[in-house]
Scaffold this active site. Structure first.
Site, PDB file in Angstrom:
ATOM      1  N   ARG A  51       0.786  -1.079   0.064  1.00 36.55           N
ATOM      2  CA  ARG A  51       0.127  -0.005   0.082  1.00 36.55           C
ATOM      3  C   ARG A  51       0.761   1.466   0.014  1.00 36.55           C
ATOM      4  NH1 ARG A  51      -1.620   1.871   4.628  1.00 36.55           N
ATOM      5  NH2 ARG A  51      -2.490  -0.064   5.330  1.00 36.55           N
ATOM      6  N   TYR A 103     -16.760  16.689 -15.287  1.00 38.48           N
ATOM      7  CA  TYR A 103     -17.058  15.300 -15.499  1.00 38.48           C
ATOM      8  C   TYR A 103     -17.982  15.091 -14.336  1.00 38.48           C
ATOM      9  CZ  TYR A 103     -16.398  10.395 -15.084  1.00 38.48           C
ATOM     10  OH  TYR A 103     -16.521   8.842 -14.948  1.00 38.48           O
ATOM     11  N   ASP A 175      -7.929  18.421 -14.117  1.00 37.79           N
ATOM     12  CA  ASP A 175      -8.195  16.955 -14.788  1.00 37.79           C
ATOM     13  C   ASP A 175      -7.694  17.018 -16.294  1.00 37.79           C
ATOM     14  OD1 ASP A 175      -9.204  14.683 -15.965  1.00 37.79           O
ATOM     15  OD2 ASP A 175     -11.050  14.631 -14.707  1.00 37.79           O
ATOM     16  N   LYS A 200      -8.644   6.073 -19.823  1.00 39.31           N
ATOM     17  CA  LYS A 200      -9.042   6.594 -20.919  1.00 39.31           C
ATOM     18  C   LYS A 200      -7.813   6.383 -22.006  1.00 39.31           C
ATOM     19  CE  LYS A 200     -12.801   7.304 -18.675  1.00 39.31           C
ATOM     20  NZ  LYS A 200     -12.815   8.596 -18.158  1.00 39.31           N
TER      21      LYS A 200
HETATM   22  C1  PLP Z   1     -13.548   8.929 -16.884  1.00 46.15           C
HETATM   23  C2  PLP Z   1     -13.116  10.134 -16.523  1.00 46.15           C
HETATM   24  C3  PLP Z   1     -12.994  10.466 -15.090  1.00 46.15           C
HETATM   25  C4  PLP Z   1     -13.119   9.245 -14.033  1.00 46.15           C
HETATM   26  O1  PLP Z   1     -12.403   8.042 -14.213  1.00 46.15           O
HETATM   27  P1  PLP Z   1     -12.490   6.580 -13.728  1.00 46.15           P
HETATM   28  O2  PLP Z   1     -11.389   6.064 -14.069  1.00 46.15           O
HETATM   29  O3  PLP Z   1     -13.723   6.113 -14.272  1.00 46.15           O
HETATM   30  O4  PLP Z   1     -12.608   6.742 -12.244  1.00 46.15           O
HETATM   31  C5  PLP Z   1     -12.789  11.635 -14.611  1.00 46.15           C
HETATM   32  N1  PLP Z   1     -12.511  12.758 -15.184  1.00 46.15           N
HETATM   33  C6  PLP Z   1     -12.561  12.574 -16.905  1.00 46.15           C
HETATM   34  C7  PLP Z   1     -12.615  13.697 -17.593  1.00 46.15           C
HETATM   35  C8  PLP Z   1     -13.173  11.244 -17.229  1.00 46.15           C
HETATM   36  O5  PLP Z   1     -13.321  11.233 -18.658  1.00 46.15           O
END
Ligand code: PLP
Length: 382
Positions: A51, A103, A175, A200
């Site tokens: 961890r 998001y 983000d 992604k």
């Molecule tokens: C998918 C996404 C998230 C969340 O990510 P997860 O891996 O599904 O928890 C956050 N921000 C954006 C812009 C996303 O496309």
């Protein structure tokens, strides 16, 4: 050779993953271990418990830190775990400013769990930096940014946000999931914390859920490490390995997928059924010049509006090549319906006010030939 001398695409291939020092193996071993021997507890080795630190995860963490130009990288169980970790660095009574088309999952945690724990949020349209400035309260501690935004591909001025934050002594958090460090590196603009859903484009193959965080300073790195270790929302060694593998091909995938997105966006604007196309690579995108100043490309996500919900749902049900579902950034084109998928957590009136209309579809272009993607959309639109 120092990676600092390498061009970005070379660093994608080599950062954080020099050959295994014990065997010379070409890929980082998957250290599937929970604990590490400590015969002398007063002089522990580099690792004690997974961890707190795991060599496979650490290879990914070093890699993303280097690619984003930060001091420390962190790999989390999901993008939401990474985003939550950044908010956990704040405390009850603090206030944050976030984009109104943030998001959906980030909207949900800010308006539910974090609100319950005493973190207040004001949502603003960040295409107008002065609205961010106007939203600053005495207890504001951070500005959270997403650019290009999801699903409307709105652009926020990174330098303007940093200037506002410095004036009010606020943390800047971004983000960076859509552009990835291949197209946009916010730390170079002065951002403090960069977050990713590596699920992604970084993972890139729709086969892993992962999140990443990078800090600009060692002090912020220490704070994020404390959250990661305390909360325990770490990425496992297998998923760290597969995410690292995705990272190695990010440049070629992103370049090809972005080229396809441009072709598809330019075709869609000429179709009679399409009311509007949102893509920062289009000439009429309201913030195209700004985006080009802070990012090296428009990316591989676009959205387009059909006349109503039945038209959008018919298209979603009718695609045969594109994958109908949530997520983006995979090698396959993914068609989503934001109103019922990524932004379902947002009340309908809020959603509508923010421009996420019932006819809106989001397309993440994959590695298929753009002609096939367009043919698929055409037959689905009917
Ligand atoms: C998918 C996404 C998230 C969340 O990510 P997860 O891996 O599904 O928890 C956050 N921000 C954006 C812009 C996303 O496309």
């Amino acid at each position: 050779m120092s990676h600092k001398d390498l061009e970005f695409t070379s660093r994608l291939v080599h950062s954080g993953q020099d050959r295994d020092p014990f065997t010379g193996a070409s890929s980082v071993p998957i250290y599937q271990a929970s604990t590490f021997a400590q015969p002398d507890p007063d002089h522990p080795g580099a690792y004690d418990y997974s961890r707190s630190g795991n060599p496979t995860r650490e290879a990914l963490e070093k890699s993303i830190a280097e690619l984003e130009g930060g001091t420390h990288g962190f790999a989390f169980a999901s993008g939401m775990a990474a985003i939550s970790a950044a908010f956990f660095m704040l405390k009850a009574g603090d206030h944050v400013i976030a984009p109104e088309d943030v998001y959906g999952g980030t909207y949900r945690i800010l308006t539910s769990l974090l609100k319950q724990w005493g973190l207040a949020t004001t949502f603003v349209d960040m295409t107008y930096p002065e609205r961010i400035d106007q939203a600053v309260l005495p207890n504001t501690r951070a500005i959270f940014v997403e650019t290009p935004s999801n699903p409307l591909l709105k652009i926020t001025d990174l330098d303007a946000v940093v200037a506002i934050a410095r004036r009010h002594d606020l943390l800047t958090i971004i983000d960076n999931t859509f552009p990835t460090p291949f197209l946009q590196r916010p730390i170079a603009h002065g951002f403090d914390i960069v977050l990713h859903s590596a699920t992604k484009f970084i993972g890139g193959h729709s086969d892993v859920i992962a999140g990443l965080g990078v800090t600009r300073t060692a002090e912020l790195g220490r704070r994020m490490k404390a959250v990661q270790n305390s909360v325990g929302s770490i990425l496992g060694p297998q998923d760290s390995w597969i995410t690292l593998r995705g990272l190695r091909t990010l440049a070629v995938r992103m370049e090809a997928q972005q080229r396809t997105a441009q072709t598809v966006a330019e075709a869609l604007i000429t179709w009679p059924q399409v009311v509007k196309v949102h893509y920062p690579g289009l000439k009429d995108h309201p913030s195209r010049t700004l985006h080009e100043r802070q990012s090296s490309g428009p990316g591989a996500v676009l959205s387009f509006e059909l006349k109503d919900a039945p038209a959008a749902l018919r298209t979603l049900a009718g695609v045969k090549l594109c994958f109908p579902g949530v997520s983006l950034g995979g090698v396959e084109s993914i068609l989503s319906y934001p109103a019922r998928m990524s932004h379902a957590a947002m009340p309908p009136e809020e959603r509508h006010a923010r421009g996420i209309t019932p006819g809106l579809l989001r397309l993440s272009t994959g590695l298929e030939d753009p002609r096939d993607i367009l043919n698929d959309l055409k037959q689905a639109l009917g």
